[in-house]
Design an enzyme around this catalytic site. Structure first.
Site, PDB file in Angstrom:
ATOM      1  N   LEU A 237       0.839  -1.201   0.000  1.00 51.25           N
ATOM      2  CA  LEU A 237       0.000   0.000   0.000  1.00 51.25           C
ATOM      3  C   LEU A 237       0.872   1.248   0.000  1.00 51.25           C
ATOM      4  CD1 LEU A 237      -2.537  -1.323   2.631  1.00 51.25           C
ATOM      5  CD2 LEU A 237      -3.003  -0.981   0.195  1.00 51.25           C
TER       6      LEU A 237
ATOM      7  N   ASN B  66      -1.082  -5.016  10.900  1.00 47.47           N
ATOM      8  CA  ASN B  66      -0.700  -6.100   9.998  1.00 47.47           C
ATOM      9  C   ASN B  66      -0.001  -7.191  10.792  1.00 47.47           C
ATOM     10  OD1 ASN B  66      -0.067  -7.361   7.383  1.00 47.47           O
ATOM     11  ND2 ASN B  66       2.046  -6.750   7.801  1.00 47.47           N
TER      12      ASN B  66
ATOM     13  N   HIS C  92       2.932 -10.167  10.373  1.00 50.72           N
ATOM     14  CA  HIS C  92       4.069 -10.499   9.511  1.00 50.72           C
ATOM     15  C   HIS C  92       4.800 -11.713  10.093  1.00 50.72           C
ATOM     16  CE1 HIS C  92       7.246  -9.857   6.606  1.00 50.72           C
ATOM     17  NE2 HIS C  92       8.126  -9.987   7.579  1.00 50.72           N
TER      18      HIS C  92
ATOM     19  N   SER D 136       5.064 -11.209  14.102  1.00 54.74           N
ATOM     20  CA  SER D 136       4.868  -9.894  14.719  1.00 54.74           C
ATOM     21  C   SER D 136       3.574  -9.274  14.214  1.00 54.74           C
ATOM     22  CB  SER D 136       6.023  -8.937  14.358  1.00 54.74           C
ATOM     23  OG  SER D 136       7.289  -9.487  14.677  1.00 54.74           O
TER      24      SER D 136
ATOM     25  N   ASP E 155       6.520  -3.342   6.160  1.00 53.59           N
ATOM     26  CA  ASP E 155       6.683  -4.132   7.388  1.00 53.59           C
ATOM     27  C   ASP E 155       7.406  -3.331   8.474  1.00 53.59           C
ATOM     28  OD1 ASP E 155       5.400  -6.311   6.191  1.00 53.59           O
ATOM     29  OD2 ASP E 155       7.263  -7.029   5.311  1.00 53.59           O
TER      30      ASP E 155
ATOM     31  N   GLN F  91       1.117 -19.830  15.892  1.00 49.80           N
ATOM     32  CA  GLN F  91       1.298 -18.683  16.784  1.00 49.80           C
ATOM     33  C   GLN F  91       0.643 -17.420  16.216  1.00 49.80           C
ATOM     34  OE1 GLN F  91       2.410 -19.153  19.839  1.00 49.80           O
ATOM     35  NE2 GLN F  91       2.565 -21.297  19.192  1.00 49.80           N
TER      36      GLN F  91
END
Length: 198
Positions: free
Chosen positions: A94, A108, A110, A137, A146, A174
Site C-alpha cells: 500500500l 498487519n 508479519h 509480529s 513491514d 502462533q
C-alpha cells in the site's frame, strides 16, 4: 464497538482467527467487511459463512496504478464505515497516500520477529541465517514495508531439520494466537507490545 475491516488475498486463516475471536463475548471490535484483491480468494467464502459482508477489488485491471487501485478500495469501504483495518495476508504493498489516511488505525501480521526479515521468504531467511528462534509480529502499518510500531510478537524455536514449510506451519499456529490477542487489546486503546511464548 470498533468496526473492523479485514483485508485478505488468499484463504484467510488469520482472518478466520480474527472473526472467530470477535464473535466471542466481551470483544470491543466487530467485523464490518472482509475485502480481497481477487474474487477468487478462498477467504471470502469463509467470511460469508460467518455472516460477514465481503467485497472484492481486483488489483489486476489497474496495472501499476496503485493509487487508482487504492481509490477503488476506499470507495468500496465507504458503505461499511470501518474504524480500522486489519491486514491478514493482504499481498499488495500500500502506498503512503493510503496508509496515511489510516495512520494509527491499520495493523498487519508479519511472519518474522521484526525488524528481522521484512518482506517475503521469511522462514527460509531465518533458516539460512542459522537463527535459533523465529516467530511472527503484529505492527501498526506505515508507508515503509513491514515497519511501524510493534504491537505484539510470538516466538517459536527453530528445530533441527526444519524446512521453510515446517517452520512456517509452527509460526502460523502462533499467528492465530497472536493476532486475535493483539486486536482484542488494540480496539480498547492498548498499544503496549504483547509478547507470547509458544
Amino acid at each position: 464497538m470498533m468496526r473492523v475491516a479485514v483485508f485478505i488475498s488468499g484463504g484467510g486463516s488469520n482472518m478466520v482467527a480474527l472473526l472467530d475471536d470477535m464473535a466471542r463475548e466481551g470483544h470491543a471490535g466487530m467485523p464490518c467487511v472482509v475485502l480481497a484483491n481477487s474474487a477468487d480468494a478462498g477467504g471470502l467464502k469463509r467470511a460469508a459463512e460467518r455472516g460477514v459482508p465481503t467485497v472484492a477489488v481486483d488489483h489486476r485491471p489497474f496495472g501499476k496504478d496503485r493509487a487508482a487501485f487504492e481509490a477503488a478500495i476506499s470507495e468500496a469501504l465507504l458503505p461499511f464505515e470501518p474504524d480500522m483495518i486489519c491486514l491478514a495476508g493482504f499481498m499488495r504493498v500500500l502506498t503512503a497516500g493510503f496508509t496515511s489516511q489510516w495512520a494509527g488505525r491499520m495493523i498487519n501480521i508479519h511472519p518474522s520477529l521484526l525488524p528481522k526479515y521484512k518482506g517475503l521468504h521469511t522462514h527460509a531467511r531465518a533458516l539460512e541465517a542459522g537463527d535459533a528462534v523465529h516467530g511472527c509480529s503484529v505492527h501498526e502499518v506505515t508507508a515503509a514495508l513491514d515497519d511501524g510500531p510493534i504491537l505484539g510478537q510470538a516466538q517459536v524455536p527453530v528445530l533441527e531439520g526444519d524446512t521453510p514449510e515446517t517452520l512456517a506451519a509452527r509460526v502460523l499456529v502462533q499467528e492465530h494466537r497472536l493476532y486475535p490477542a493483539v486486536l482484542r487489546r488494540y480496539v480498547t486503546g492498548e498499544r503496549e507490545p504483547l509478547i507470547l511464548t509458544s
